[in-house]
Scaffold this motif. Structure first.
Motif, PDB file in Angstrom:
ATOM      1  N   GLU A  66     -13.703  10.945   0.168  1.00 44.26           N
ATOM      2  CA  GLU A  66     -12.787  12.128  -0.557  1.00 44.26           C
ATOM      3  C   GLU A  66     -11.345  11.768  -0.885  1.00 44.26           C
ATOM      4  O   GLU A  66     -10.963  12.135  -1.796  1.00 44.26           O
ATOM      5  N   ALA A  67     -10.598  11.204   0.135  1.00 48.04           N
ATOM      6  CA  ALA A  67      -9.224  10.717  -0.081  1.00 48.04           C
ATOM      7  C   ALA A  67      -9.140   9.984  -1.235  1.00 48.04           C
ATOM      8  O   ALA A  67      -8.217   9.874  -2.075  1.00 48.04           O
TER       9      ALA A  67
ATOM     10  N   LYS B  59      -9.498  11.694  -4.476  1.00 43.21           N
ATOM     11  CA  LYS B  59      -8.301  12.458  -5.101  1.00 43.21           C
ATOM     12  C   LYS B  59      -7.294  11.593  -5.307  1.00 43.21           C
ATOM     13  O   LYS B  59      -6.447  12.032  -6.153  1.00 43.21           O
ATOM     14  N   GLU B  60      -7.087  10.364  -4.861  1.00 42.23           N
ATOM     15  CA  GLU B  60      -5.928   9.398  -5.425  1.00 42.23           C
ATOM     16  C   GLU B  60      -6.269   8.736  -7.039  1.00 42.23           C
ATOM     17  O   GLU B  60      -5.467   8.198  -7.480  1.00 42.23           O
TER      18      GLU B  60
ATOM     19  N   ARG C  39     -13.421  13.605 -11.544  1.00 41.08           N
ATOM     20  CA  ARG C  39     -14.073  14.750 -10.817  1.00 41.08           C
ATOM     21  C   ARG C  39     -14.921  14.272  -9.875  1.00 41.08           C
ATOM     22  O   ARG C  39     -16.022  13.535 -10.263  1.00 41.08           O
TER      23      ARG C  39
ATOM     24  N   ARG D  50     -19.351  10.866  -9.191  1.00 39.77           N
ATOM     25  CA  ARG D  50     -18.004  11.353 -10.011  1.00 39.77           C
ATOM     26  C   ARG D  50     -18.124  11.422 -11.603  1.00 39.77           C
ATOM     27  O   ARG D  50     -19.106  10.812 -12.188  1.00 39.77           O
TER      28      ARG D  50
END
Length: 203
Positions: free
Chosen positions: A24-25, A28-29, A33, A52
């Motif tokens: 998840e991290a 986000k970086e 999506r 994604r």
């Protein structure tokens, strides 16, 4: 044009609960999506599937390059034993991929390799039959590969394993699914049943 990446992360035994927050991290970086972080339940085990979407080929390629050049792809270096990242384009007539929500908790990921020339007739068969099939269970995505062997993957959500069996049997008995003529163009098949991890937007 929208693109999807379906990544398969092979991990050490029992790694999914620890690896999921790192994935998840990582997402986000980067670009795109994050739609799902699933753990395999039936099929090849100790797999984490990451779905994604990206705005275009360039964004997807940049994320693939980020993973390939990282010492810890997807933030999972300490658990990772293998990694594949497949690029896809969605069938143009499918509904938008849900941004999140409780569609599952059982997800079936099916991939087929086409016989030569199989993409166009497969999409035509899907377009004709899909409305009736969507009345039985939610479709996450149907997409064809933009790299590697000619193939396509579709992902469906079910409320339980028993629900999946009942819906598939009903669809076959009523002639709703598989699409008429579709299987003629297919050969090798891989299927994985998955459950959402705690961080997955699609539950």
């Amino acid at each position: 044009m929208q693109r999807f990446e379906l990544a398969f992360l092979s991990t050490t035994i029992g790694a999914a609960p620890k690896a999921a927050p790192a994935i998840e991290a990582w997402a986000k970086e980067g670009k795109g999506r994050l739609h799902a972080v699933w753990a395999s339940e039936v099929g090849l085990l100790n797999q984490i599937l990451v779905l994604r979407s990206f705005a275009d080929d360039a964004a997807m390629a940049a994320e693939k390059q980020r993973a390939l050049t990282s010492s810890s792809p997807f933030g999972c270096g300490e658990w990772l034993t293998g990694l594949s990242m497949d690029g896809y384009a969605p069938f143009p007539f499918i509904p938008p991929v849900p941004e999140g929500g409780d569609l599952g908790p059982v997800y079936e990921v099916r991939s087929y390799i086409f016989k030569t020339g199989g993409l166009a007739p497969t999409m035509a068969a899907w377009q004709e039959q899909l409305p009736a099939r969507l009345e039985l269970s939610p479709l996450v995505v149907a997409m064809h590969a933009v790299d590697g062997p000619p193939r396509f993957t579709h992902i469906w959500a079910y409320k339980s394993m028993n629900d999946r069996l009942a819906i598939r049997a009903d669809a076959i008995a009523r002639g709703i699914w598989p699409p008429k003529g579709g299987p003629t163009w297919l050969q090798e098949m891989r299927s994985t049943l998955c459950l959402p991890t705690a961080v997955s937007p699609l539950k």
